[in-house]
Design a protein around this motif. Structure first.
Motif, short mmCIF file in Angstrom:
data_model
loop_
_atom_site.label_atom_id
_atom_site.label_comp_id
_atom_site.label_asym_id
_atom_site.label_seq_id
_atom_site.Cartn_x
_atom_site.Cartn_y
_atom_site.Cartn_z
N LEU A 1 1.09 4.77 -2.38
CA LEU A 1 1.17 6.16 -1.95
C LEU A 1 2.29 6.91 -2.66
CD1 LEU A 1 0.61 5.71 1.89
CD2 LEU A 1 -1.07 6.33 0.16
N THR B 1 0.82 -1.20 0.00
CA THR B 1 0.00 0.00 0.00
C THR B 1 0.86 1.26 0.00
OG1 THR B 1 -1.71 -1.19 1.23
CG2 THR B 1 -1.84 1.20 1.22
N LEU B 2 1.97 1.22 0.75
CA LEU B 2 2.87 2.36 0.75
C LEU B 2 3.44 2.62 -0.63
CD1 LEU B 2 4.80 1.76 4.11
CD2 LEU B 2 2.97 3.40 3.65
N LEU C 1 -5.51 6.55 -4.48
CA LEU C 1 -4.49 6.97 -3.52
C LEU C 1 -5.12 7.37 -2.19
CD1 LEU C 1 -1.47 7.66 -3.09
CD2 LEU C 1 -2.03 9.99 -3.77
N ALA D 1 -11.89 6.16 2.16
CA ALA D 1 -10.61 6.14 2.89
C ALA D 1 -10.83 5.82 4.36
CB ALA D 1 -9.91 7.49 2.73
N GLY E 1 -4.37 5.36 1.12
CA GLY E 1 -3.80 6.05 2.27
C GLY E 1 -4.49 5.64 3.55
#
Length: 429
Positions: A72, A68-69, A369, A245, A373
């Motif tokens: 980002l 996931t990072l 994104l 999110a 996040g």
């Protein structure tokens, strides 16, 4: 681990025969389905491999969050490049890269040379490949199917995604892991190779309007900013992205440490095969949710359905916090995954109806994104809570409270327009 006017299926004449989606969409669907099956295998395999290498909640959740990072960091540039270059070529490159990468990790595991550091690096690079693949392939859909069939096309894509990523993949991954720790990774290598072959056969040539020639001279960063501006210009889409999110944050509090909770010596005490089967419950719920999202939205209304989805996801977290009974956990996962799938189908449909083709990848990347996040922050929070309290159920309880609180987002969503808006080609960003 992802609502009608603007987000539900457009009103249709009951007498109208559904238009065929075509050969090229079928090839794209097959490529996405194969890649999602590979993702489902890896989704189970990486946490199980991590648990074999370490029992630290921070490290195990870190493996889940690392991909996931990557989103980002590279999601927005990947979206901008998807609007600047040929999306099919980018997706094909991502498929080939993940083929080589997973084959290498599988070989390291077979030869007992895989380390925690190498596992983190692999998770990150797989996330980079996923960012390019997942911003390019959905943006190809409006160029392959009639606009009125977008909801149906995305419903099929999402159902295939859930089937591979959350049903067949996890079940097969857990079973294969019992025979060989490297088997799920090697099978996923073959799946990504098949995805590349199917993408190579897709005929996709995005149209480029003459007015876009000047835009091609804008810097990559400038194009990223234009995509974000277009995303937040549509308040309804922006609020739905923020709502998603928050839901992803709450969901990640649960799913990023689920392997520690379910697999022995965790409280539930499952073996790896049982873990794979239990995770397959996500796929059952996801397929149902994706298949009926449009019809449910038309009957209930978008805001009621989104609010109900949050409440159902809260039920899933409550079940995990209160019991270790496998049948109850499985039922909770089915319900939670169905609710999450409803979010996904309606959001992507709304976004694509209101975005010109020249900006689709960037806007999709910005939307993704924001949601990713939330996933990353939730995973990091889950690791910290688990490490500091020694009880993973604390995170599950917090997740349930957050899901209920997110129902208040309903008040921030503006009223829907009566029309879905003009075709993307008739709008200017």
């Amino acid at each position: 681990m992802s609502a009608v006017s603007s987000t539900s299926s457009p009103p249709s004449d009951s007498g109208r025969r559904a238009a065929p989606l075509g050969r090229d969409f079928s090839l794209l669907w097959g490529a996405s389905a194969s890649a999602n099956l590979a993702d489902g295998l890896v989704r189970v395999a990486l946490p199980l491999v991590a648990v074999e290498l370490t029992r630290s909640p921070i490290l195990v959740s870190g493996v889940a969050v690392t991909g996931t990072l990557a989103w980002l960091l590279v999601g927005l540039p990947a979206g901008a490049l998807g609007d600047r270059l040929n999306r099919r070529v980018l997706a094909l490159g991502a498929a080939l890269t993940r083929t080589v990468l997973l084959g290498g990790v599988g070989l390291l595991l077979l030869t007992d040379h895989l380390t925690v550091g190498a596992l983190f690096a692999a998770a990150f690079l797989l996330g980079v490949g996923e960012a390019f693949f997942d911003t390019s392939t959905p943006a190809m859909v409006p160029g392959l199917v009639p606009r009125r069939e977008l909801s149906r096309a995305h419903g099929r894509r999402h159902a295939a995604s859930m089937a591979g990523d959350d049903l067949v993949g996890p079940a097969a991954g857990g079973t294969l892991f019992t025979f060989s720790k490297a088997a799920p990774l090697l099978v996923s290598t073959v799946c990504h190779a098949l995805s590349a072959i199917l993408l190579w056969r897709v005929r996709y040539e995005p149209g480029t309007a003459p007015s876009e020639a000047a835009e091609r001279r804008v810097s990559l960063w400038g194009e990223i900013l234009r995509g974000l501006a277009l995303l937040f210009r549509e308040r309804r889409i922006a609020v739905l992205a923020l709502w998603g999110a928050g839901a992803n944050f709450a969901g990640s509090l649960t799913f990023s440490v689920l392997a520690l909770y379910l697999v022995a010596p965790g409280p539930v005490g499952l073996d790896t095969w049982g873990f794979g089967l239990l995770m397959a419950s996500l796929g059952v719920g996801g397929i149902v949710g994706a298949s009926y999202a449009g019809r449910l939205a038309a009957r209930m209304g978008e805001l009621r359905l989104l609010t109900l989805s949050c409440l159902l996801m809260a039920v899933d977290s409550v079940v995990l916090a209160l019991t270790t009974r496998v049948w109850a956990i499985s039922a909770g996962l089915v319900v939670g995954a169905a609710a999450a799938a409803v979010f996904g189908v309606m959001t992507i449909t709304a976004l694509q109806r209101r975005t010109p083709d020249s900006h689709l990848s960037r806007v999709s990347a910005g939307n993704r994104l924001i949601m990713m996040g939330g996933t990353a922050l939730g995973g990091l929070t889950a690791g910290v809570l688990g490490e500091s309290t020694g009880d993973l159920r604390v995170g599950f309880t917090v997740a349930a409270v957050l899901f209920v609180s997110l129902c208040a987002m309903r008040l921030a969503v503006p009223e829907a327009d009566d029309e879905v808006g003009p075709p993307p080609s008739e709008r200017t960003p």
